[in-house]
Design a protein around this motif. Structure first.
Motif, PDB file in Angstrom:
ATOM      1  N   PRO A  67       6.670  -4.914  -3.679  1.00 20.81           N
ATOM      2  CA  PRO A  67       6.917  -3.795  -4.605  1.00 20.81           C
ATOM      3  C   PRO A  67       8.406  -3.468  -4.723  1.00 20.81           C
ATOM      4  O   PRO A  67       9.128  -3.538  -3.743  1.00 20.81           O
ATOM      5  N   MET A  68       8.821  -3.176  -5.961  1.00 16.47           N
ATOM      6  CA  MET A  68      10.225  -2.860  -6.195  1.00 16.47           C
ATOM      7  C   MET A  68      10.295  -1.548  -6.958  1.00 16.47           C
ATOM      8  O   MET A  68       9.598  -1.358  -7.946  1.00 16.47           O
ATOM      9  N   VAL A  69      11.126  -0.654  -6.478  1.00 19.27           N
ATOM     10  CA  VAL A  69      11.238   0.677  -7.066  1.00 19.27           C
ATOM     11  C   VAL A  69      12.320   0.667  -8.145  1.00 19.27           C
ATOM     12  O   VAL A  69      13.463   0.285  -7.877  1.00 19.27           O
ATOM     13  N   VAL A  70      11.949   1.046  -9.354  1.00 18.05           N
ATOM     14  CA  VAL A  70      12.930   1.169 -10.428  1.00 18.05           C
ATOM     15  C   VAL A  70      12.952   2.628 -10.847  1.00 18.05           C
ATOM     16  O   VAL A  70      11.972   3.129 -11.398  1.00 18.05           O
TER      17      VAL A  70
ATOM     18  N   ASP B 189       0.810  -1.212   0.000  1.00 15.99           N
ATOM     19  CA  ASP B 189       0.000   0.000   0.000  1.00 15.99           C
ATOM     20  C   ASP B 189       0.844   1.264   0.000  1.00 15.99           C
ATOM     21  O   ASP B 189       0.443   2.297  -0.520  1.00 15.99           O
ATOM     22  N   VAL B 190       2.026   1.165   0.633  1.00 13.64           N
ATOM     23  CA  VAL B 190       2.816   2.386   0.853  1.00 13.64           C
ATOM     24  C   VAL B 190       3.742   2.680  -0.324  1.00 13.64           C
ATOM     25  O   VAL B 190       3.870   3.823  -0.769  1.00 13.64           O
ATOM     26  N   VAL B 191       4.410   1.646  -0.823  1.00 13.44           N
ATOM     27  CA  VAL B 191       5.400   1.887  -1.886  1.00 13.44           C
ATOM     28  C   VAL B 191       4.688   1.967  -3.236  1.00 13.44           C
ATOM     29  O   VAL B 191       4.454   0.969  -3.906  1.00 13.44           O
ATOM     30  N   THR B 192       4.317   3.197  -3.593  1.00 20.09           N
ATOM     31  CA  THR B 192       3.662   3.434  -4.879  1.00 20.09           C
ATOM     32  C   THR B 192       4.423   4.536  -5.604  1.00 20.09           C
ATOM     33  O   THR B 192       5.188   5.280  -4.981  1.00 20.09           O
ATOM     34  N   GLU B 193       4.184   4.641  -6.913  1.00 20.46           N
ATOM     35  CA  GLU B 193       4.905   5.657  -7.688  1.00 20.46           C
ATOM     36  C   GLU B 193       4.647   7.069  -7.163  1.00 20.46           C
ATOM     37  O   GLU B 193       5.599   7.836  -6.971  1.00 20.46           O
TER      38      GLU B 193
ATOM     39  N   ALA C 208      11.267  10.243  -9.598  1.00 16.76           N
ATOM     40  CA  ALA C 208      10.363   9.647 -10.570  1.00 16.76           C
ATOM     41  C   ALA C 208      10.753   8.191 -10.745  1.00 16.76           C
ATOM     42  O   ALA C 208      11.930   7.877 -10.875  1.00 16.76           O
ATOM     43  N   CYS C 209       9.770   7.289 -10.743  1.00 19.10           N
ATOM     44  CA  CYS C 209      10.125   5.875 -10.783  1.00 19.10           C
ATOM     45  C   CYS C 209       8.953   5.043 -11.280  1.00 19.10           C
ATOM     46  O   CYS C 209       7.849   5.536 -11.446  1.00 19.10           O
ATOM     47  N   ARG C 210       9.244   3.782 -11.528  1.00 17.30           N
ATOM     48  CA  ARG C 210       8.179   2.810 -11.723  1.00 17.30           C
ATOM     49  C   ARG C 210       8.252   1.825 -10.578  1.00 17.30           C
ATOM     50  O   ARG C 210       9.322   1.529 -10.058  1.00 17.30           O
ATOM     51  N   VAL C 211       7.093   1.347 -10.141  1.00 12.18           N
ATOM     52  CA  VAL C 211       7.067   0.322  -9.116  1.00 12.18           C
ATOM     53  C   VAL C 211       6.584  -0.965  -9.762  1.00 12.18           C
ATOM     54  O   VAL C 211       5.493  -1.009 -10.320  1.00 12.18           O
ATOM     55  N   VAL C 212       7.429  -1.994  -9.725  1.00  9.94           N
ATOM     56  CA  VAL C 212       7.088  -3.284 -10.340  1.00  9.94           C
ATOM     57  C   VAL C 212       7.199  -4.363  -9.270  1.00  9.94           C
ATOM     58  O   VAL C 212       7.867  -4.175  -8.256  1.00  9.94           O
TER      59      VAL C 212
ATOM     60  N   LEU D  61       3.814   8.034  -4.178  1.00 10.21           N
ATOM     61  CA  LEU D  61       4.403   8.263  -2.857  1.00 10.21           C
ATOM     62  C   LEU D  61       5.916   8.436  -2.932  1.00 10.21           C
ATOM     63  O   LEU D  61       6.492   9.303  -2.280  1.00 10.21           O
ATOM     64  N   VAL D  62       6.573   7.613  -3.734  1.00 10.57           N
ATOM     65  CA  VAL D  62       8.028   7.730  -3.845  1.00 10.57           C
ATOM     66  C   VAL D  62       8.384   9.105  -4.414  1.00 10.57           C
ATOM     67  O   VAL D  62       9.352   9.738  -3.987  1.00 10.57           O
ATOM     68  N   ARG D  63       7.561   9.571  -5.356  1.00 10.10           N
ATOM     69  CA  ARG D  63       7.844  10.894  -5.897  1.00 10.10           C
ATOM     70  C   ARG D  63       7.644  11.972  -4.830  1.00 10.10           C
ATOM     71  O   ARG D  63       8.445  12.873  -4.676  1.00 10.10           O
ATOM     72  N   GLU D  64       6.561  11.831  -4.069  1.00  9.20           N
ATOM     73  CA  GLU D  64       6.263  12.844  -3.059  1.00  9.20           C
ATOM     74  C   GLU D  64       7.320  12.856  -1.947  1.00  9.20           C
ATOM     75  O   GLU D  64       7.796  13.910  -1.530  1.00  9.20           O
ATOM     76  N   VAL D  65       7.681  11.656  -1.463  1.00  5.52           N
ATOM     77  CA  VAL D  65       8.559  11.591  -0.292  1.00  5.52           C
ATOM     78  C   VAL D  65      10.031  11.776  -0.667  1.00  5.52           C
ATOM     79  O   VAL D  65      10.770  12.493   0.001  1.00  5.52           O
ATOM     80  N   PHE D  66      10.451  11.125  -1.754  1.00  3.15           N
ATOM     81  CA  PHE D  66      11.873  11.164  -2.098  1.00  3.15           C
ATOM     82  C   PHE D  66      12.176  12.102  -3.268  1.00  3.15           C
ATOM     83  O   PHE D  66      13.332  12.340  -3.585  1.00  3.15           O
ATOM     84  N   GLY D  67      11.117  12.611  -3.940  1.00  2.00           N
ATOM     85  CA  GLY D  67      11.354  13.445  -5.112  1.00  2.00           C
ATOM     86  C   GLY D  67      11.975  12.662  -6.244  1.00  2.00           C
ATOM     87  O   GLY D  67      12.812  13.165  -6.987  1.00  2.00           O
TER      88      GLY D  67
END
Lengths: 268, 342
Positions: free
Chosen positions: A253-256, A227-231, A241-245, A233-239
């Motif tokens: 979830p894996m952040v690419v 629920d937490v690791v989404t595209e 841009a990524c894809r989550v696969v 959210l990663v953009r909002e929290v870490f700034g």
């Protein structure tokens, strides 16, 4: 006991003049492997220190099984909650066995300094972290991965249900990082509640049962990793841009991170 | 080599053989040196006659030498050496630095300034031991405030302490300059650190201080071992780091003040003895008993050297320890220098 084993209520956290967080509240679910994530300086390690009562909050309180932790005797807390700091320093020329034995301090008295239960707890801790054969070696001559397992053994020797870990994989190479994380997962499966601060999002998503995402001293999201690791959210929290696969190994979830040109376009 | 000593269900103490051996050897050195000192020199009592003198069948001169002249001095030397060493072990542990001993961070000098104030500047206002204690207290207070972070900033404590020590010695010089010549001579000898003309009242004072404070120091040993590993590790295993530090400083200040009262600020025993003990016992924390034994041995031997090394000249013992300790201090500074990146 059904409530959260560890809970922060309206914390204000600060170092001297620098206020890191205000009115911060968070609950650690019982028997969870909670991982706190967030960018550098977001206050995640500070929160962990407050939960482990090595940092006094300026306002608010931390509750251990519903009791204010500041009102409890230091040794009583240490029998229920263990904490592995970020870069602990071992004394010169101490052996692995002696270091781990120091974790027994909260179970000992001024005159009753050693017991069969102490010997058993130390042996168990050495076994659990697979450092039993290093027992008579000096801590200083171990590799980084071995040393981190020894420190974990010292915390385990406290025989607590709660274990707090401040960036336990920092300074380790990738194989040793996963070795330590696998060990943490096993400790969690044995019934302990673990709270860790981690830098690596993919590791966090893979091992945590509960994620707390922080930014600038505020909890932005919490819940299961899926629920937490989404595209967004990663953009909002870490700034970033990524894809989550889905992680091909575990399905978590894996952040690419996005390609460089996409990266530039997506940033606000 | 670790064993567990048990006494019923309530007492179980872990001990290693090495520190025990070190203590026995150090105490043997103390005893042998005492016997040598008693028998040395023109007034010395030959060892064969010593039992007789103790039993009261010696000559009157011999009895005076034993009971009035030499024995109090030797007992003060041993006990003050132990007190300096334990105080040094506590401060070195609190500052996490072998340089952080009370004589380096201005405590001995502060106690001396207090003693000088009580003896010369405002004579009769307070007894000299109280003056020494107040001086040591003021010095550590100045170090606490001056370091900006209390006792949590070890290196700053050392730097500020050196300044406090220098100011204290300046005050001592001022007090001496104002005093009459006779007074000043007595106090100047004392301020070098001297064991000459010790009385039984001195023995009582320092022994009582040790009997009261050594158990407290022993009880603090294990918590201090953990505080040396950093406040976070200490708190994690249930040691209230700040409170332990405060207690250690209080005990250290009291021991230094007591030792300075009976022997003057004898230099460098507090610096060297705990480190000698630590190296010899190969221990990974402050060992109070071993430090005490080594301190007693260092001071008793230094006193013998001060009296008989150069025929015809008796030096204050502080001159000998300063000479020996100075070499060691230089070694420490050079090592520290090499360790820190230039």
């Amino acid at each position: 006991m059904n409530g959260p084993p560890l809970e922060a209520e309206g914390l204000t956290l600060a170092y001297d003049q620098l206020v890191v967080a205000q009115d911060l509240s968070v609950q650690i679910p019982r028997a969870s492997f909670t991982v706190i994530i967030g960018p550098n300086g977001c206050g995640k390690s500070t929160l962990l220190r407050a939960l482990g009562r090595t940092l006094k909050p300026r306002a608010g309180r931390v509750l251990l099984d519903g009791e204010p932790i500041a009102a409890l005797r230091s040794k009583d807390v240490a029998r229920r909650l263990a904490l592995l700091p970020q870069s602990p320093v071992a004394p010169e020329s101490i052996t692995v066995g002696d270091l781990v034995a120091r974790g027994r301090y909260p179970h000992q008295g001024i005159l009753r300094q050693w017991s069969a239960a102490d010997a058993r707890a130390v042996a168990d801790a050495l076994d659990a972290t697979e450092v039993a054969d290093l027992r008579d070696r000096y801590v200083a001559e171990l590799s980084g991965g071995q040393r981190q397992r020894v420190w974990l053994a010292m915390a385990l020797a406290q025989q607590t249900d709660l274990l707090l870990l401040d960036e336990p994989t920092t300074f380790l190479d990738i194989a040793h990082q996963f070795e330590v994380m696998d060990l943490c997962a096993r400790l969690h499966e044995e019934g302990r509640t673990l709270v860790a601060v981690l830098h690596d999002l993919n590791q966090a998503a893979r091992y945590a049962t509960h994620l707390v995402a922080m930014k600038a001293g505020v909890v932005v999201a919490e819940g299961p990793p899926s629920d937490v690791v989404t595209e967004p959210l990663v953009r909002e929290v870490f700034g970033l841009a990524c894809r989550v696969v889905p992680d091909p190994e575990t399905g978590t979830p894996m952040v690419v991170p996005a390609r460089r040109d996409a990266h530039v376009r997506h940033l606000p | 080599m670790t064993a567990v000593l048990t006494l019923g269900p309530a007492v179980a103490v872990r001990w290693r053989r090495r520190p025990v051996v070190v203590c026995i050897v150090a105490l043997t050195i103390v005893l042998v040196t005492m016997l040598v000192t008693l028998s040395a020199g023109r007034l010395g009592i030959p060892l064969s006659e010593l039992p007789g003198v103790i039993a009261g069948t010696g000559s009157r001169a011999q009895e005076w030498v034993l009971w009035t002249n030499r024995l109090p001095r030797l007992l003060v030397a041993a006990a003050a050496g132990a007190a300096f060493a334990v105080s040094g072990a506590m401060f070195q542990s609190v500052t996490r630095n072998p340089l952080g001993s009370p004589d380096v961070i201005g405590l001995g000098a502060g106690a001396a300034a207090g003693a000088a104030a009580a003896a010369l500047v405002w004579p009769g206002l307070v007894p000299v031991p109280v003056g020494a204690l107040a001086g040591a207290g003021l010095a550590i207070g100045a170090v606490y405030l001056g370091s900006g972070a209390g006792f949590r900033a070890p290196l700053r404590m050392v730097v500020v302490g050196i300044a406090v020590g220098a100011m204290s010695m300046a005050f001592v010089q001022l007090a001496l300059a104002r005093a009459t010549r006779e007074d000043a001579q007595v106090v100047a000898a004392y301020l070098n650190g001297s064991l000459a003309a010790r009385a039984w009242s001195d023995v009582v004072l320092i022994v009582v201080a040790l009997v009261v404070l050594l158990p407290v120091a022993l009880a603090l040993t294990r918590p201090m071992q953990l505080v040396e590993m950093g406040d976070e590790v200490a708190v994690a295993v249930g040691v209230p780091a700040d409170r332990v530090r405060t207690w250690a400083v209080v005990v250290g200040v009291l021991l230094t003040a007591a030792a300075v009262t009976v022997s003057g600020p004898i230099a460098f025993v507090a610096l060297t003895a705990p480190q000698i003990a630590r190296r010899l016992t190969r221990s990974t924390g402050p060992g109070m008993v071993a430090a005490a034994c080594c301190g007693a041995a260092v001071l008793v031997v230094a006193d013998l050297v001060a009296q008989y090394a150069v025929p015809g000249i008796v030096y204050p013992v502080g001159v000998v320890t300063a000479a020996l300790g100075g070499v060691y201090l230089a070694f420490l500074l050079v090592r520290e220098w090499r360790r820190s990146p230039a």
